[in-house]
Write an enzyme that holds these catalytic residues in place. Structure first.
Site, PDB file in Angstrom:
ATOM      1  N   GLU A 162      -8.993  57.486  84.320  1.00  0.00           N
ATOM      2  CA  GLU A 162      -9.431  56.162  83.854  1.00  0.00           C
ATOM      3  C   GLU A 162      -9.090  55.189  84.966  1.00  0.00           C
ATOM      4  O   GLU A 162      -7.928  54.861  85.175  1.00  0.00           O
ATOM      5  CB  GLU A 162      -8.746  55.784  82.540  1.00  0.00           C
ATOM      6  CG  GLU A 162      -9.459  54.668  81.793  1.00  0.00           C
ATOM      7  CD  GLU A 162      -8.814  53.318  81.968  1.00  0.00           C
ATOM      8  OE1 GLU A 162      -9.235  52.600  82.917  1.00  0.00           O
ATOM      9  OE2 GLU A 162      -7.920  52.972  81.207  1.00  0.00           O
ATOM     10  N   CYS A 191      -7.926  46.816  82.848  1.00  0.00           N
ATOM     11  CA  CYS A 191      -9.056  47.580  83.381  1.00  0.00           C
ATOM     12  C   CYS A 191     -10.350  47.234  82.653  1.00  0.00           C
ATOM     13  O   CYS A 191     -11.401  47.074  83.264  1.00  0.00           O
ATOM     14  CB  CYS A 191      -8.789  49.071  83.264  1.00  0.00           C
ATOM     15  SG  CYS A 191      -7.405  49.661  84.262  1.00  0.00           S
TER      16      CYS A 191
END
Length: 456
Positions: free
Chosen positions: A228, A262
């Site tokens: 990720e 993020c």
């Protein structure tokens, strides 16, 4: 090898603690401990695993304020947001304790005498970032442990205090010693662990550069990875959107955790007919945010986690201005103590500019104007990243069209981006691959074994 990992208060610059780095012999001992724990934990009953998750959730709630304060002191997250992160972790434990066993139950197939089972695969090495010191770790660790794997954590150096507290939380449960194992090593130590036969797979949350380097090493060793990585998530506002609600969502989506998320909204793509109105209302709302001491309950924006990250962000902002963007608000480091950066808005941003092409990991919003919904979709997909996207529109057909064509791992319609154990998180393109959370996250680190029994 660096001698210490240093935890430093981003509000004051004070060194909070130094954590000695482990040498090769100490890493060897840690790997042995994790492997021994796996040989025990893999055979534990589902009832035992569920009990550990419930114990963990209870420990987190009992130490909520201590854990939240550690996050705030180490990386500057405002205390109310830090408490929300901690409680989210406790809820995660409870949810998997309740719903996880069904995810790992044998599943029948269309072949009468065949079924699928879900077996653990071994010790999982996790390389984790600092921006959500507890959540980033536990959203993966909980599902991996539930499946019978063991978990070795290499956390970011600046949040080793929080990592140590997390280790204490697991020590207070009935989890075998070493089933959750915290290591403190440099890049060479990570590489050595990846090559070691006792590590079965690797999970990474972090930058594209870190993910690519680790995935390359893991691939050479034929080990699975789940990545990720970065995101430059588009936030699309179309002409028929509820503008007031979209602005509220935009402020939270961009500036929560001081923009260090993020999945944060980063590129605001606004249809031309409402661009001026959006910019005006958005700017007014950002100006009203409270910036200050992250330990103050009223603070919404704190300091950035590290001085070097603030410097990098400022360079990206200044480059974008030189490239022709219009500075609407902020655009500078704040003088005085702490790693504070002024909440910033850049407008008239185009696809060739730095703020559009690169991830801005801090309190900076970039506004681009689209001619129409199709142009907005084109702009949104013009990125090397593909983590998530947000779309604001009152037209269900347009929303469905956007969802089908956005090249991202998640789409949020008329609401804030979020993570929840009931649904997956993960990206495409350079935002990574694989999924965390829900049953997909549990199965990522399982041996999905087919059992075919011929009956006589």
């Amino acid at each position: 090898m660096t001698d210490f990992a240093i935890s430093r208060n981003p509000t004051t610059g004070e060194i909070l603690a130094r954590y000695p780095m482990q040498n090769a012999a100490e890493l060897e001992q840690a790997l042995n401990t994790s492997a021994q724990a796996y040989s025990q934990w893999r055979h534990s009953s589902m009832e035992t695993r569920v009990a550990v998750l419930r114990q963990l959730g209870q420990q987190i709630r009992q130490r909520e304020n201590e854990l939240a304060r550690s996050v705030t002191l180490e990386m500057g997250k405002p205390i109310t947001q830090a408490r929300a992160e901690v409680l989210k972790c406790a809820n995660l434990c409870d949810w998997y304790a309740e719903h996880g066993p069904a995810m790992l139950a044998d599943q029948p197939t269309q072949v009468p005498d065949a079924w699928q089972t879900f077996r653990p695969i071994g010790v999982i090495l996790a390389v984790m970032p600092w921006n959500f010191p507890f959540w980033q770790v536990l959203r993966g660790a909980v599902s991996m442990l539930l499946a019978g794997n063991t978990y070795m954590l290499k956390h970011a150096p600046n949040v080793m205090g929080s990592a140590t507290l997390m280790s204490e939380l697991f020590d207070a449960t009935d989890l075998p010693k070493g089933a959750f194992n915290l290591i403190n090593v440099d890049n060479d130590g990570v590489s050595a662990a990846i090559k070691d036969d006792r590590i079965a797979a690797v999970a990474v949350t972090g930058s594209v550069r870190a993910g690519a380097a680790i995935a390359s090493q893991a691939g050479a060793a034929l080990k699975k990875t789940v990545l990720e990585l970065g995101g430059s998530d588009p936030f699309i506002v179309l002409a028929d959107a509820d503008l007031d609600e979209a602005v509220k969502s935009a402020v939270i989506g961009r500036y929560q955790n001081t923009g260090q998320v993020c999945m944060a909204a980063k590129r605001f793509i606004v249809e031309a007919s409402i661009a001026e109105a959006f910019e005006s209302r958005f700017t007014a709302a950002v100006k009203a945010l409270t910036l200050g001491d992250p330990l103050d309950e009223k603070t919404f924006l704190g300091p950035m986690a590290r001085a070097d990250l603030r410097d990098e962000l400022n360079e990206q902002v200044q480059a974008t201005i030189r490239e022709g963007a219009r500075l609407v608000l902020g655009g500078s480091k704040l003088e005085g103590q702490g790693n504070y950066y002024a909440p910033t808005i850049l407008s008239d941003v185009t696809t060739e500019m730095t703020a559009f092409k690169q991830e801005l990991f801090g309190p900076v919003a970039a506004i681009a104007v689209a001619r129409d919904p199709e142009h907005a979709l084109q702009i949104a997909n013009d990125s090397e990243f593909g983590l998530s996207a947000t779309v604001w529109t009152s037209n269900d057909d347009i929303a469905d069209h956007m969802t089908q064509h956005l090249e991202v791992g998640a789409v949020f319609i008329n609401g804030n981006g979020a993570s929840d154990p009931r649904v997956t998180i993960g990206g495409v393109k350079k935002s990574g691959y694989g999924r965390e959370l829900s049953h997909f996250g549990v199965h990522e680190f399982c041996n999905i074994q087919t059992v075919w029994k011929n009956r006589r």
